[in-house]
Design an enzyme around this catalytic site. Structure first.
Site, PDB file in Angstrom:
ATOM      1  N   GLU A   1       0.818  -1.236   0.000  1.00 29.53           N
ATOM      2  CA  GLU A   1       0.000   0.000   0.000  1.00 29.53           C
ATOM      3  C   GLU A   1       0.842   1.272   0.000  1.00 29.53           C
ATOM      4  O   GLU A   1       0.468   2.261   0.631  1.00 29.53           O
ATOM      5  CB  GLU A   1      -1.001  -0.002   1.157  1.00 29.53           C
ATOM      6  CG  GLU A   1      -2.144  -0.971   0.922  1.00 29.53           C
ATOM      7  CD  GLU A   1      -3.488  -0.480   1.470  1.00 29.53           C
ATOM      8  OE1 GLU A   1      -3.617   0.699   1.793  1.00 29.53           O
ATOM      9  OE2 GLU A   1      -4.408  -1.309   1.549  1.00 29.53           O
TER      10      GLU A   1
ATOM     11  N   HIS B   1      -2.364  -0.896   9.949  1.00 28.52           N
ATOM     12  CA  HIS B   1      -1.883  -2.260  10.215  1.00 28.52           C
ATOM     13  C   HIS B   1      -0.683  -2.169  11.153  1.00 28.52           C
ATOM     14  O   HIS B   1      -0.018  -1.141  11.220  1.00 28.52           O
ATOM     15  CB  HIS B   1      -1.414  -2.930   8.921  1.00 28.52           C
ATOM     16  CG  HIS B   1      -2.532  -3.344   8.015  1.00 28.52           C
ATOM     17  ND1 HIS B   1      -2.781  -4.648   7.687  1.00 28.52           N
ATOM     18  CD2 HIS B   1      -3.471  -2.622   7.361  1.00 28.52           C
ATOM     19  CE1 HIS B   1      -3.813  -4.703   6.869  1.00 28.52           C
ATOM     20  NE2 HIS B   1      -4.254  -3.487   6.645  1.00 28.52           N
TER      21      HIS B   1
END
Lengths: 430, 430
Positions: free
Chosen positions: B51, B278
């Protein structure tokens, strides 16, 4: 049929671009029947086909060939399919498919390559204890050789194909690549594949060739080939190949190669109608054990290495030209997107004024939406194209860096100027 | 940093889904700076990121990390990019990218996965003479666990990932896979990858774990994680992994694993702002030489083999459900296409009657075009989806056939009923 004499294994391979487009290809069903008859009659070990666009055609062929070719697989990808399939006498142990990142443009409806999932299909066979990795492929068509707008795509596909084979064949004893590369023997796509993987060309290797002059696989003599297309090539073109190599521990040769020879009563097929607009290739390969060589990666003969560097540089340059074009499109369509937004705003803006007729408002809105959708689609297509070409260039750059580092003496033999990078992506060890 | 003690090699690996979406992810630039600081300070051998959607972010990070991580690569694919990148202390010898065939739907703009080129990136490193194949990936997001419309896509991606690693790691001494699998440890995607390649999970293998409870990598304690999303998982979820295996001749263990722990003053990062939504994984792996084992393919312990068969069957079934759905869409959108054509014909037909107002004609035409374009796009999407799922199913079927043939005794342990095939694509040796 596989025959074993002493420790040598014989492998009969058939390759054909079938030109089997439903409703469009002439005499498709009859030709597919003839193909089935031929494959049953000649009893090859492997038949590798391209342009079987209808799964029904594959299924009919499979039913017909079942007694002789127990194993078969049709590779499904894209919207229409990959067109690729394999029939084999020997058990298929594994299959895997890699679809190419780049494959033409969606708006080129007349060419249609984008709608097919052009790919490389892999099947792993074990023949008399020899692990054979078989690859079947079909690269982007060439519609105009002088102004080939798909050259960068085809070169990127050739590189992706070469990389895929390079990385997935590490355990194989023998590598076999067959298909329609849409590249002449002098073209960068063909040379890139051969040089990067180290493949031999069955036509160049065999002592026993029978078929079209110069090994051509598209000839003016074939009634399905337009004579206009062959104007610059009176003998035809060689764009379909059976390529091979054996990894250390084995030796492979091409004992014989035959092609079909266009129209007219045909000894090979027994029919006067050609099997396709392409000619079929039929190779008899011979594999035998050889002493195991231990050599480091990239340590080739310096001249061969310099030649590889030249090819890599040429491919890099072609992709760079494609990349520059794609970036120009990203830029232009980005501006068009702004225009579309402006038209939409104008449409909304005119609603505030009562004296402006509603037709003008609607026109602005409809035009705005059309421009937005159209330029948006083109923007995305060019963005995708530039990303894929950039990635392929980066892979090639690294390959060259590594080759140079492993054999610095090659740099002297290497005739091209150093790469002018669009961006330094790799920092070489300082 | 690599440390060599005796013949054992230590490898420090960092993994993070960075959640770095330009204009959308909160505190993106500050977080990327913190990430750069941490990577420089902790001196890992390898940092594998997901990402990183902006190439500028990658470039800034690359500049910052250059003194410590000499080698780096950003994998470019799709329209937006793959989001995947690698920073390495050790020379990257080769790179290759495989983009997944399936990745959501273009019309699900709110999810956007389709626009990213979700993929698996591969880099080959040689560390102290050990050939390490490193894979970094990010599978399709899970937006609704109860009604997961992307399950078949994610399972197909997991299979493609597993196949890619299986086929490209044949020469590697060590295989390392890290990334965001968007699958919990019990989910079919995670199990399929682990079972098919035979990977160990660093969280399950290590004796020294420090970090979030249960090794979770998305926790409610992280201020960027919505508490609603974590309602069913009060402790969080484990969806990011560092998985590994050593090929015969080497042995690999996970000496220690640490995760960041959400918000609050953080010992690992030194900042109170989390690095991402995350948690980061930091593993210390140890590779040492081991005796070479010679074993045949597929000959595993019968119970392990039966478990693999169960997993393959489960994946096959999930894909089958997806396939049935896709085919239903092909059917329905095919009918809509006909409706669009009918509307267009009506538009043309009404032109023949002078008493029908032009507005009605225009309405038929515009409606016809809208329905045609819309249903055409949906038709192509579903067609592509069905082809890709069918292909993945075929590969899995063959894998099961081969496993059964190699170890027929496993069939007794295998608890699932035989596959009900949508079509017999493989004829088993008679």
């Amino acid at each position: 049929m596989e025959s074993e004499s002493g420790s040598s294994v014989s492998l009969k391979v058939f390759n054909l671009n079938c030109w089997a487009i439903p409703y469009m290809s002439k005499h498709r069903q009859v030709r597919m029947q003839h193909l089935g008859d031929l494959l049953n009659q000649k009893n090859f070990d492997l038949a590798l086909l391209q342009e079987v666009w209808s799964e029904r055609d594959f299924e009919s062929l499979r039913q017909k060939l079942l007694p002789n070719y127990t194993w078969a697989h049709y590779f499904r990808s894209g919207f229409i399919g990959s067109g690729l399939c394999v029939f084999s006498k020997h058990p298929i142990q594994e299959i895997f498919l890699h679809t190419f990142s780049l494959n033409g443009y969606p708006y080129k409806l007349q060419h249609g390559d984008w709608f097919c999932g052009k790919a490389v299909g892999m099947v792993v066979l074990e023949i008399c204890g020899i692990l054979v990795n078989v690859y079947v492929t079909h690269l982007h068509a060439e519609y105009n050789r002088e102004h080939d707008s798909y050259l960068a795509h085809r070169v990127a596909q050739a590189w992706e194909l070469a990389q895929f084979i390079h990385h997935t064949s590490r355990r194989a004893d023998v590598v076999l690549l067959s298909g329609d590369l849409n590249s002449h023997p002098g073209d960068i796509g063909y040379r890139l594949i051969r040089e990067w993987i180290g493949l031999d060309d069955s036509y160049l290797e065999t002592q026993d060739f029978q078929g079209c002059e110069d090994g051509c696989t598209m000839v003016p003599n074939n009634c399905f080939v337009s004579s206009k297309e062959m104007e610059s090539f009176p003998r035809g073109v060689r764009i379909d190949y059976i390529l091979f190599k054996a990894i250390s521990g084995f030796h492979i040769t091409c004992d014989a190669l035959t092609t079909t020879t266009g129209s007219g009563p045909n000894d090979t097929t027994g029919h006067s109608l050609p099997l396709s607009d392409h000619e079929a290739l039929m190779a008899t390969l011979s594999i035998r054990p050889a002493p195991i060589e231990h050599k480091r990666n990239f340590t080739r003969d310096p001249e061969a290495q310099a030649s590889l560097m030249d090819v890599l540089h040429e491919a890099w340059t072609e992709m760079g030209l494609g990349l520059a074009g794609a970036r120009q499109w990203v830029y232009s369509t980005g501006h068009l997107l702004s225009l579309g937004l402006l038209l939409l705003f104008l449409g909304v803006g005119t609603m505030l004024f009562e004296d402006i007729p509603w037709v003008a408002e609607a026109l602005f809105m409809v035009l705005g939406v059309i421009v937005l959708i159209g330029s948006g689609a083109l923007y995305l297509t060019s963005l995708h194209e530039s990303k894929a070409l950039y990635e392929a260039q980066a892979e090639i750059e690294l390959a060259m860096e590594m080759a140079k580092e492993a054999q610095p003496e090659v740099v002297e033999l290497y005739t091209n100027p150093p790469l002018i990078r669009t961006s330094v992506r790799f920092k070489v060890k300082q």
